[in-house]
Motif scaffolding. Structure first.
Motif, mmCIF file in Angstrom:
data_model
loop_
_atom_site.group_PDB
_atom_site.id
_atom_site.type_symbol
_atom_site.label_atom_id
_atom_site.label_comp_id
_atom_site.label_asym_id
_atom_site.label_seq_id
_atom_site.Cartn_x
_atom_site.Cartn_y
_atom_site.Cartn_z
ATOM 1 N N SER A 36 1.143 5.811 2.948
ATOM 2 C CA SER A 36 0.931 5.255 1.606
ATOM 3 C C SER A 36 1.354 3.801 1.653
ATOM 4 N N VAL A 37 0.394 2.934 1.431
ATOM 5 C CA VAL A 37 0.637 1.496 1.566
ATOM 6 C C VAL A 37 0.156 0.797 0.304
ATOM 7 N N ALA A 38 1.084 0.180 -0.394
ATOM 8 C CA ALA A 38 0.730 -0.658 -1.540
ATOM 9 C C ALA A 38 -0.137 0.088 -2.557
ATOM 10 N N VAL A 49 2.240 8.700 -4.496
ATOM 11 C CA VAL A 49 1.571 7.393 -4.571
ATOM 12 C C VAL A 49 0.858 7.145 -5.909
ATOM 13 N N GLY A 66 5.031 10.707 0.441
ATOM 14 C CA GLY A 66 4.361 9.464 0.030
ATOM 15 C C GLY A 66 3.024 9.746 -0.635
ATOM 16 N N GLU A 88 -3.813 5.402 3.312
ATOM 17 C CA GLU A 88 -4.578 4.751 4.387
ATOM 18 C C GLU A 88 -4.402 5.468 5.700
ATOM 19 N N GLY A 138 2.392 -0.286 -5.339
ATOM 20 C CA GLY A 138 3.295 -1.232 -4.689
ATOM 21 C C GLY A 138 4.758 -0.864 -4.827
ATOM 22 N N SER A 180 6.059 2.367 -0.628
ATOM 23 C CA SER A 180 5.151 2.615 0.498
ATOM 24 C C SER A 180 5.900 3.471 1.515
ATOM 25 N N LEU A 219 5.724 4.387 5.547
ATOM 26 C CA LEU A 219 5.102 4.015 6.821
ATOM 27 C C LEU A 219 5.698 4.827 7.965
ATOM 28 N N VAL A 250 10.130 0.076 0.619
ATOM 29 C CA VAL A 250 9.259 0.226 1.796
ATOM 30 C C VAL A 250 10.034 1.137 2.751
ATOM 31 N N ALA A 286 2.675 -3.885 2.617
ATOM 32 C CA ALA A 286 3.587 -3.039 1.829
ATOM 33 C C ALA A 286 4.684 -3.894 1.188
#
Ligand code: NAD
Length: 469
Positions: A8-10, A187, A183, A14, A193, A196, A198, A168, A45
């Protein structure tokens, strides 16, 4: 395990530009492929978190509460799926995986209360009033280890978001799936934002901890990595919370119910195959009961049900990864060379990172198995002359996470516990942490206090505005 694992990015889910294998430690087989974040995703992120921060810090506490409740409901509705992930990626026996999911839900509930931190007014001796505010810091880098792959990420998410910061989160490479699912479940609940999640193969840490956009690093992991993070975070003086390694001592005195205490300490030491930061890891036992105590532990090992963590009868799973497995076997070799391995000590002849529950007697401080954090199913038992001998040995360690004293007279126990050099000490219990009390490591087990108001202090900057009289 089939399933689409996403980063989960921003505010979006993804794929990674690459993937990496996730191994089931009970079979040593690859059972999933995790998406791998790269430096560009990390930058995205952080930038999104910086952009989300002004509005998130201004979000009303009741709105944050609503989102936290929604997250808890979503996790609860999929509890079985989370349990199954933890069994497969962490090798946790089902019951312990279930406890981790329930504890994560309890943490969401409890830590949501951190959202309310009103201004305080302090009347001063000169007649003025100091208005004391706690300002959120900005973007927090959360970095988590593999031993609690859901609980640790939930703690970072709640501590960070409840206190008005953005997160993050970078999770441990060998057990990333529960956090990736967290995540994905979170999300669309939180504004884009705000958080995130990772996953990497150990490359992103230094970039994250030195990044100018990061205000604080909330780290849980080994003392060795903690040192590197301090160095990396030093140029921009980032705030740090360091929850590091531990080698908790348990001092057992002559007047205890030997069988009962042996059982409690055995269960505490073997939980999650010993991979708990505040598990008892060194045992200082009064000479009068030493033989009886060691015999009671040996008898308990006979009842261990070591095997497939998915089998409900299993109470001891494998170690979580190959590196840890090899390390633990190395420590057992050291134990054999310097003491007597009176139970276990072997890796069963089967696939998986399994190690038998191992009891080591006639061993002294100054050996690796006593002095180092084992993070495995090993109990080294050191004979002591008396309570002060036990205390001196317990305090000789560079670690200072937790410690315990076991004796019939609880007042006597409390006096000894008060002299243990550690963040949390117990009498006739171990690892019985309450989130209402401050939690911190002493010495090289870290710093940065958490629990109740202390968490708010750790994740905010104090700001005093003097009001003239
Ligand atoms: P670790 O230090 O190897 O890794 C922890 C995390 O740090 C991982 O996400 C890893 O990818 C990341 N990392 C590695 N190198 C980095 C770097 N240079 N910069 C930034 N991040 C980096 O620890 P581990 O082996 O995953 O976890 C076990 C350790 O965690 C044990 O020592 C245990 O005691 C400790 N732990 C402490 C607590 C506590 O509350 N004190 C709780 C749980 C675990």
């Amino acid at each position: 395990m089939s399933g689409e694992w996403k980063l989960s990015v921003a505010g979006a889910l993804e794929n990674g530009r690459q993937v990496f294998d996730v191994i089931n430690p009970a079979t040593e087989k690859v059972f999933a492929q995790a998406p791998k974040a790269d430096a560009a995703m990390l930058e995205a992120a952080i930038a999104a978190a910086e952009a989300a921060f002004p509005s998130w810090r201004a979000t009303a506490a009741e709105d944050r509460h609503r989102m936290f409740r929604q997250l808890a409901r979503r996790i609860e509705a999929q509890a079985e799926e989370y349990v199954s992930i933890l069994v497969q990626e962490a090798g946790k026996p089902r019951k312990q995986a279930d406890i981790e999911v329930r504890t994560a839900l309890y943490m969401i509930d409890t830590l949501a209360a951190l959202s309310d931190f009103p201004e305080e007014a302090m009347p001063l001796a000169d007649g003025r009033v100091a208005r004391i505010f706690r300002r959120p810091l900005g973007v927090v880098a959360g970095i988590t280890p593999w031993n609690m792959p859901l609980l640790q990420p939930v703690m970072k998410l709640m501590q960070t978001l409840a206190t008005g910061n953005c997160l993050v989160l970078k999770v441990a490479p060998t057990a990333p799936l529960a956090a990736l699912k967290l995540g994905a479940d979170a999300v669309d609940i939180f504004p884009a934002g705000t958080m995130s999640v990772l996953a990497d193969e150990n490359e992103l840490g230094p970039l994250l901890t030195s990044h100018p956009g990061i205000a604080k690093v909330a780290f849980t992991g080994s003392t060795t990595t903690g040192r590197k993070i301090m160095e990396s975070a030093a140029p921009s003086l980032k705030r740090l919370t360091m929850e590091l390694g531990g080698s908790d001592a348990a001092i057992v005195l002559e007047d205890v119910d030997v069988e009962g205490v042996a059982k409690q300490l055995y269960l505490g030491a073997m939980y999650n195959c010993g991979q708990i930061c505040t598990a008892p890891k060194r045992f200082y036992v009064a000479h009068q009961i030493y033989d009886q105590f060691c015999d009671a532990l040996v008898a308990l090992t006979a009842k261990a049900s070591l095997g497939d963590p998915a089998d409900p009868k299993t109470n001891l799973g494998p170690l979580q990864n190959r590196m840890q497995y090899e390390r633990v076997l190395g420590l057992i070799d050291d134990a054999r060379a310097n003491g007597v391995v009176c139970a276990g000590g072997n890796a069963p002849d089967r696939p998986g990172y399994f190690v038998e529950p191992t009891i080591v007697r006639d061993i002294e401080d100054g050996t690796r198995v006593v002095d180092e954090e084992q993070f495995g199913p090993i109990m080294p038992i050191v004979r002591i002359k008396d309570a002060s001998d036990g205390l001196a040995r317990a305090n000789r360690s560079p670690y200072g996470l937790g410690g315990s004293v076991w004796c019939a007279d609880e007042d006597r126990g409390a006096k000894i516990a008060a002299e243990l050099e550690c963040g949390s000490a117990w009498v006739n219990a171990h690892n019985a942490i309450s989130m209402d009390a401050p939690y911190s490591g002493a010495k090289q087990s870290g710093y940065g206090v958490e629990g109740g108001d202390e968490t708010v202090h750790a994740f905010t900057q104090v700001h005093v505005v003097y009001k003239p009289n």
